[in-house]
Motif scaffolding. Structure first.
Motif, PDB file in Angstrom:
ATOM      1  N   ARG A  81       0.843  -1.193   0.000  1.00 51.22           N
ATOM      2  CA  ARG A  81       0.000   0.000   0.000  1.00 51.22           C
ATOM      3  C   ARG A  81       0.876   1.241   0.000  1.00 51.22           C
ATOM      4  O   ARG A  81       2.060   1.181   0.319  1.00 51.22           O
ATOM      5  CB  ARG A  81      -0.958   0.012   1.185  1.00 51.22           C
ATOM      6  N   VAL A  83       1.339   5.186   1.376  1.00 47.00           N
ATOM      7  CA  VAL A  83       0.985   6.137   2.428  1.00 47.00           C
ATOM      8  C   VAL A  83       1.385   7.526   1.945  1.00 47.00           C
ATOM      9  O   VAL A  83       2.554   7.756   1.623  1.00 47.00           O
ATOM     10  CB  VAL A  83       1.710   5.802   3.754  1.00 47.00           C
ATOM     11  N   ASP A  84       0.412   8.423   1.870  1.00 43.02           N
ATOM     12  CA  ASP A  84       0.710   9.818   1.540  1.00 43.02           C
ATOM     13  C   ASP A  84       1.214  10.515   2.793  1.00 43.02           C
ATOM     14  O   ASP A  84       0.614  10.399   3.864  1.00 43.02           O
ATOM     15  CB  ASP A  84      -0.542  10.537   1.026  1.00 43.02           C
ATOM     16  N   LEU A  85       2.306  11.235   2.650  1.00 43.55           N
ATOM     17  CA  LEU A  85       2.892  11.960   3.776  1.00 43.55           C
ATOM     18  C   LEU A  85       2.522  13.435   3.682  1.00 43.55           C
ATOM     19  O   LEU A  85       2.207  13.925   2.593  1.00 43.55           O
ATOM     20  CB  LEU A  85       4.415  11.797   3.757  1.00 43.55           C
ATOM     21  N   THR A  93       5.609  10.318  -0.438  1.00 48.05           N
ATOM     22  CA  THR A  93       4.871   9.111  -0.089  1.00 48.05           C
ATOM     23  C   THR A  93       5.812   8.079   0.501  1.00 48.05           C
ATOM     24  O   THR A  93       7.028   8.255   0.521  1.00 48.05           O
ATOM     25  CB  THR A  93       4.198   8.472  -1.323  1.00 48.05           C
ATOM     26  N   VAL A  96       4.538   0.712   1.688  1.00 49.08           N
ATOM     27  CA  VAL A  96       4.564  -0.221   2.819  1.00 49.08           C
ATOM     28  C   VAL A  96       4.147  -1.585   2.303  1.00 49.08           C
ATOM     29  O   VAL A  96       3.138  -1.707   1.600  1.00 49.08           O
ATOM     30  CB  VAL A  96       3.609   0.241   3.945  1.00 49.08           C
ATOM     31  N   VAL A 109       9.256  -0.706   4.658  1.00 51.88           N
ATOM     32  CA  VAL A 109       8.819   0.619   4.234  1.00 51.88           C
ATOM     33  C   VAL A 109       9.915   1.273   3.412  1.00 51.88           C
ATOM     34  O   VAL A 109      11.081   1.276   3.812  1.00 51.88           O
ATOM     35  CB  VAL A 109       8.493   1.522   5.454  1.00 51.88           C
ATOM     36  N   THR A 111      10.633   5.017   1.762  1.00 50.71           N
ATOM     37  CA  THR A 111      10.125   6.384   1.763  1.00 50.71           C
ATOM     38  C   THR A 111      11.190   7.381   1.332  1.00 50.71           C
ATOM     39  O   THR A 111      12.374   7.058   1.274  1.00 50.71           O
ATOM     40  CB  THR A 111       9.556   6.761   3.144  1.00 50.71           C
ATOM     41  N   LEU A 136       4.061   8.682   9.014  1.00 48.57           N
ATOM     42  CA  LEU A 136       4.443   7.337   8.594  1.00 48.57           C
ATOM     43  C   LEU A 136       4.337   6.353   9.749  1.00 48.57           C
ATOM     44  O   LEU A 136       3.777   5.254   9.599  1.00 48.57           O
ATOM     45  CB  LEU A 136       5.866   7.354   8.036  1.00 48.57           C
ATOM     46  N   ARG A 138       2.414   6.399  12.244  1.00 54.78           N
ATOM     47  CA  ARG A 138       1.005   6.100  12.550  1.00 54.78           C
ATOM     48  C   ARG A 138       0.445   5.032  11.612  1.00 54.78           C
ATOM     49  O   ARG A 138      -0.557   4.395  11.917  1.00 54.78           O
ATOM     50  CB  ARG A 138       0.157   7.366  12.456  1.00 54.78           C
ATOM     51  N   GLU A 139       1.070   4.826  10.458  1.00 56.55           N
ATOM     52  CA  GLU A 139       0.567   3.907   9.440  1.00 56.55           C
ATOM     53  C   GLU A 139       1.239   2.537   9.434  1.00 56.55           C
ATOM     54  O   GLU A 139       0.864   1.679   8.648  1.00 56.55           O
ATOM     55  CB  GLU A 139       0.724   4.542   8.053  1.00 56.55           C
TER      56      GLU A 139
END
Length: 183
Positions: A81, A83-85, A93, A96, A109, A111, A136, A138-139
């Motif tokens: 997936r 994750v937008d930062l 992004t 993950v 991850v 990034t 990040l 948090r995800e």
């Protein structure tokens, strides 16, 4: 990948020949930033030709094609997936995924955090990367084995908010407080 100017085929050849490690790498996971989709150096095309598992997340257009984060692996990628930062100057992004290594599930991850400092904020610590690192974290799982890698741009060192946030989640990284690259 330096905006697509990196030599991914050569890196893969060096890994499989043992040129980098002294022995051929059987399994590996590459976390790539500024990888390119489209045109010469297309990361997904290179991975497909070598029968590698890969995922590319576009971030922005560049002269070489679409630039973004990618994971290339000999190990199948699962549950991938994006994750937008939090955006500062440019979109950022993280990719993950999970992989299975020796019967152990591991999150991975890739990034690329903000690379520029605000002039005034840069004198003390850059909060942009700190906000991105917190988003990040948090995800991803709060516990369990995992790797966060990429171009973190934490040029201010251990006092930087992003560095401290990641170190809190990965305290075992304390032993390796040196940057992997210095200009």
């Amino acid at each position: 990948m330096h905006a697509g100017r990196g030599e991914l085929p050569r890196l893969l050849d060096d890994l499989t020949s043992g040129e980098l490690t002294g022995a051929p790498a059987r399994d590996y996971v590459l976390l790539l930033q500024e990888a390119i989709e489209g045109g010469e150096g297309d990361v997904r095309e290179i991975a497909a030709l070598r029968k590698l598992s890969s995922f590319f997340s576009p971030v922005r257009r560049s002269p070489a094609g679409t630039s973004g984060n990618a994971i290339v692996s000999t190990i199948p990628l699962q549950d991938v997936r994006v994750v937008d930062l939090p955006r500062e100057r440019q979109p950022r992004t993280a990719v993950v995924t999970t992989i299975d290594v020796a019967s152990q599930r591991l999150f991975v991850v890739c990034t690329h955090l903000e690379n520029r400092l605000g002039w005034l904020r840069g004198l003390f610590a850059d909060r942009a990367r700190g906000r991105q690192a917190e988003a990040l974290l948090r995800e991803i799982p709060a516990q369990g084995p995992g790797i966060v890698g990429g171009d973190l741009n934490t040029m201010l060192g251990p006092n930087e908010p992003a560095w401290r946030a990641l170190l809190e989640r990965f305290p075992e990284a304390e032993e390796r407080r040196q940057p992997t690259f210095r200009e």
